[in-house]
Motif scaffolding. Structure first.
Motif, mmCIF file in Angstrom:
data_model
loop_
_atom_site.group_PDB
_atom_site.id
_atom_site.type_symbol
_atom_site.label_atom_id
_atom_site.label_comp_id
_atom_site.label_asym_id
_atom_site.label_seq_id
_atom_site.Cartn_x
_atom_site.Cartn_y
_atom_site.Cartn_z
ATOM 1 N N ARG A 71 0.846 -1.199 0.000
ATOM 2 C CA ARG A 71 0.000 0.000 0.000
ATOM 3 C C ARG A 71 0.875 1.239 0.000
ATOM 4 O O ARG A 71 1.942 1.260 0.635
ATOM 5 C CB ARG A 71 -0.968 -0.007 1.192
ATOM 6 C CG ARG A 71 -0.337 0.069 2.552
ATOM 7 C CD ARG A 71 -1.346 -0.276 3.661
ATOM 8 N NE ARG A 71 -2.392 0.725 3.837
ATOM 9 C CZ ARG A 71 -3.417 0.597 4.681
ATOM 10 N NH1 ARG A 71 -3.549 -0.493 5.413
ATOM 11 N NH2 ARG A 71 -4.328 1.556 4.794
ATOM 12 N N ASP A 72 0.397 2.238 -0.715
ATOM 13 C CA ASP A 72 1.063 3.536 -0.759
ATOM 14 C C ASP A 72 0.084 4.533 -0.147
ATOM 15 O O ASP A 72 -0.854 4.985 -0.815
ATOM 16 C CB ASP A 72 1.404 3.904 -2.206
ATOM 17 C CG ASP A 72 2.204 5.188 -2.306
ATOM 18 O OD1 ASP A 72 2.084 6.042 -1.405
ATOM 19 O OD2 ASP A 72 2.927 5.346 -3.294
ATOM 20 N N ASN A 73 0.296 4.863 1.120
ATOM 21 C CA ASN A 73 -0.662 5.719 1.819
ATOM 22 C C ASN A 73 -0.688 7.133 1.230
ATOM 23 O O ASN A 73 -1.721 7.799 1.247
ATOM 24 C CB ASN A 73 -0.334 5.774 3.304
ATOM 25 C CG ASN A 73 -0.630 4.459 3.999
ATOM 26 O OD1 ASN A 73 -1.538 3.717 3.599
ATOM 27 N ND2 ASN A 73 0.123 4.138 5.030
ATOM 28 N N ALA A 74 0.424 7.580 0.687
ATOM 29 C CA ALA A 74 0.479 8.920 0.096
ATOM 30 C C ALA A 74 -0.401 9.005 -1.149
ATOM 31 O O ALA A 74 -0.975 10.055 -1.452
ATOM 32 C CB ALA A 74 1.911 9.292 -0.246
ATOM 33 N N LYS A 75 -0.512 7.887 -1.859
ATOM 34 C CA LYS A 75 -1.318 7.847 -3.080
ATOM 35 C C LYS A 75 -2.682 7.207 -2.846
ATOM 36 O O LYS A 75 -3.474 7.071 -3.787
ATOM 37 C CB LYS A 75 -0.581 7.068 -4.176
ATOM 38 C CG LYS A 75 0.697 7.724 -4.646
ATOM 39 C CD LYS A 75 1.332 6.919 -5.781
ATOM 40 C CE LYS A 75 2.592 7.596 -6.286
ATOM 41 N NZ LYS A 75 3.234 6.824 -7.389
ATOM 42 N N ASN A 76 -2.933 6.769 -1.614
ATOM 43 C CA ASN A 76 -4.205 6.085 -1.300
ATOM 44 C C ASN A 76 -4.458 4.941 -2.278
ATOM 45 O O ASN A 76 -5.558 4.807 -2.838
ATOM 46 C CB ASN A 76 -5.376 7.059 -1.307
ATOM 47 C CG ASN A 76 -5.323 8.037 -0.160
ATOM 48 O OD1 ASN A 76 -4.789 7.727 0.907
ATOM 49 N ND2 ASN A 76 -5.854 9.228 -0.371
ATOM 50 N N THR A 77 -3.440 4.131 -2.469
ATOM 51 C CA THR A 77 -3.516 3.044 -3.443
ATOM 52 C C THR A 77 -2.959 1.763 -2.822
ATOM 53 O O THR A 77 -1.962 1.797 -2.104
ATOM 54 C CB THR A 77 -2.745 3.384 -4.719
ATOM 55 O OG1 THR A 77 -3.284 4.595 -5.273
ATOM 56 C CG2 THR A 77 -2.869 2.274 -5.753
ATOM 57 N N VAL A 78 -3.627 0.659 -3.130
ATOM 58 C CA VAL A 78 -3.174 -0.661 -2.716
ATOM 59 C C VAL A 78 -2.872 -1.464 -3.972
ATOM 60 O O VAL A 78 -3.606 -1.367 -4.965
ATOM 61 C CB VAL A 78 -4.241 -1.366 -1.869
ATOM 62 C CG1 VAL A 78 -3.796 -2.771 -1.492
ATOM 63 C CG2 VAL A 78 -4.536 -0.563 -0.622
ATOM 64 N N TYR A 79 -1.816 -2.243 -3.918
ATOM 65 C CA TYR A 79 -1.386 -3.017 -5.074
ATOM 66 C C TYR A 79 -1.387 -4.510 -4.755
ATOM 67 O O TYR A 79 -1.251 -4.911 -3.604
ATOM 68 C CB TYR A 79 0.032 -2.605 -5.488
ATOM 69 C CG TYR A 79 0.189 -1.146 -5.780
ATOM 70 C CD1 TYR A 79 0.684 -0.280 -4.806
ATOM 71 C CD2 TYR A 79 -0.162 -0.620 -7.027
ATOM 72 C CE1 TYR A 79 0.835 1.078 -5.067
ATOM 73 C CE2 TYR A 79 -0.018 0.727 -7.294
ATOM 74 C CZ TYR A 79 0.478 1.573 -6.316
ATOM 75 O OH TYR A 79 0.614 2.908 -6.584
ATOM 76 N N LEU A 80 -1.517 -5.298 -5.799
ATOM 77 C CA LEU A 80 -1.328 -6.741 -5.691
ATOM 78 C C LEU A 80 -0.446 -7.174 -6.856
ATOM 79 O O LEU A 80 -0.890 -7.185 -8.001
ATOM 80 C CB LEU A 80 -2.655 -7.495 -5.715
ATOM 81 C CG LEU A 80 -2.534 -8.997 -5.482
ATOM 82 C CD1 LEU A 80 -2.086 -9.286 -4.052
ATOM 83 C CD2 LEU A 80 -3.849 -9.722 -5.778
ATOM 84 N N GLN A 81 0.798 -7.469 -6.555
ATOM 85 C CA GLN A 81 1.718 -7.988 -7.562
ATOM 86 C C GLN A 81 1.541 -9.491 -7.624
ATOM 87 O O GLN A 81 1.701 -10.184 -6.616
ATOM 88 C CB GLN A 81 3.163 -7.639 -7.199
ATOM 89 C CG GLN A 81 4.190 -8.183 -8.161
ATOM 90 C CD GLN A 81 4.093 -7.568 -9.541
ATOM 91 O OE1 GLN A 81 3.924 -6.362 -9.679
ATOM 92 N NE2 GLN A 81 4.197 -8.404 -10.583
ATOM 93 N N MET A 82 1.214 -9.993 -8.804
ATOM 94 C CA MET A 82 0.943 -11.412 -8.987
ATOM 95 C C MET A 82 1.951 -11.994 -9.964
ATOM 96 O O MET A 82 2.009 -11.573 -11.125
ATOM 97 C CB MET A 82 -0.489 -11.620 -9.513
ATOM 98 C CG MET A 82 -1.558 -10.954 -8.654
ATOM 99 S SD MET A 82 -3.229 -11.346 -9.196
ATOM 100 C CE MET A 82 -3.256 -10.571 -10.803
ATOM 101 N N ASN A 83 2.756 -12.923 -9.496
ATOM 102 C CA ASN A 83 3.767 -13.588 -10.317
ATOM 103 C C ASN A 83 3.455 -15.075 -10.430
ATOM 104 O O ASN A 83 2.664 -15.617 -9.652
ATOM 105 C CB ASN A 83 5.146 -13.397 -9.695
ATOM 106 C CG ASN A 83 5.560 -11.938 -9.603
ATOM 107 O OD1 ASN A 83 5.187 -11.121 -10.439
ATOM 108 N ND2 ASN A 83 6.328 -11.607 -8.580
ATOM 109 N N SER A 84 4.083 -15.705 -11.389
ATOM 110 C CA SER A 84 3.915 -17.159 -11.598
ATOM 111 C C SER A 84 2.437 -17.534 -11.626
ATOM 112 O O SER A 84 2.001 -18.479 -10.952
ATOM 113 C CB SER A 84 4.641 -17.938 -10.491
ATOM 114 O OG SER A 84 6.012 -17.606 -10.450
#
Length: 114
Positions: A71-84
């Motif tokens: 999560r990037d609180n400054a950008k109010n964004t949550v990410y999900l990096q999905m590999n394999s």
């Protein structure tokens, strides 16, 4: 009120990678917990990954070691990096915001297929 908008889904081959994003707006608390859930065709919605206000994370066994939530609180964004990625990862992925009440995005479709 809190609004969530997911993006980044698409078609990817087995073994490939995708990064999902969830933009959060509205009355946001830095003490909130965030998470990603998914719902495959004909199945119930299951949790995939959680990130707590402390920054600690938790993953479903099926994605542990392959997916990373951040999560990037400054950008109010949550990410999900999905590999394999595997065909069984195919689902609609939903972002969740929890602070007393649950809020959900509309979802983004991930299809893993050759």
């Amino acid at each position: 009120q809190v609004q969530l908008v997911e993006s980044g889904g698409g078609l990817v081959q087995p073994g490939g990678s995708l990064r999902l994003s969830c933009a959060v707006s509205g009355s946001i608390s830095r003490f909130s917990h965030m998470g990603w859930y998914r719902q495959a065709p004909g199945k119930e919605r299951d949790w995939v990954a959680l990130i707590f206000s402390s920054g600690s994370t938790n993953y479903a066994d099926s994605v542990k070691g392959r997916f990373t939530i951040s999560r990037d609180n400054a950008k109010n964004t949550v990410y999900l990096q999905m590999n394999s990625l595997k065909p069984e990862d195919t689902a609609v992925y939903y972002c969740n915001y929890r602070y007393g009440t649950d809020y959900w995005g509309k979802g983004t479709l991930v299809t893993v297929s050759s």
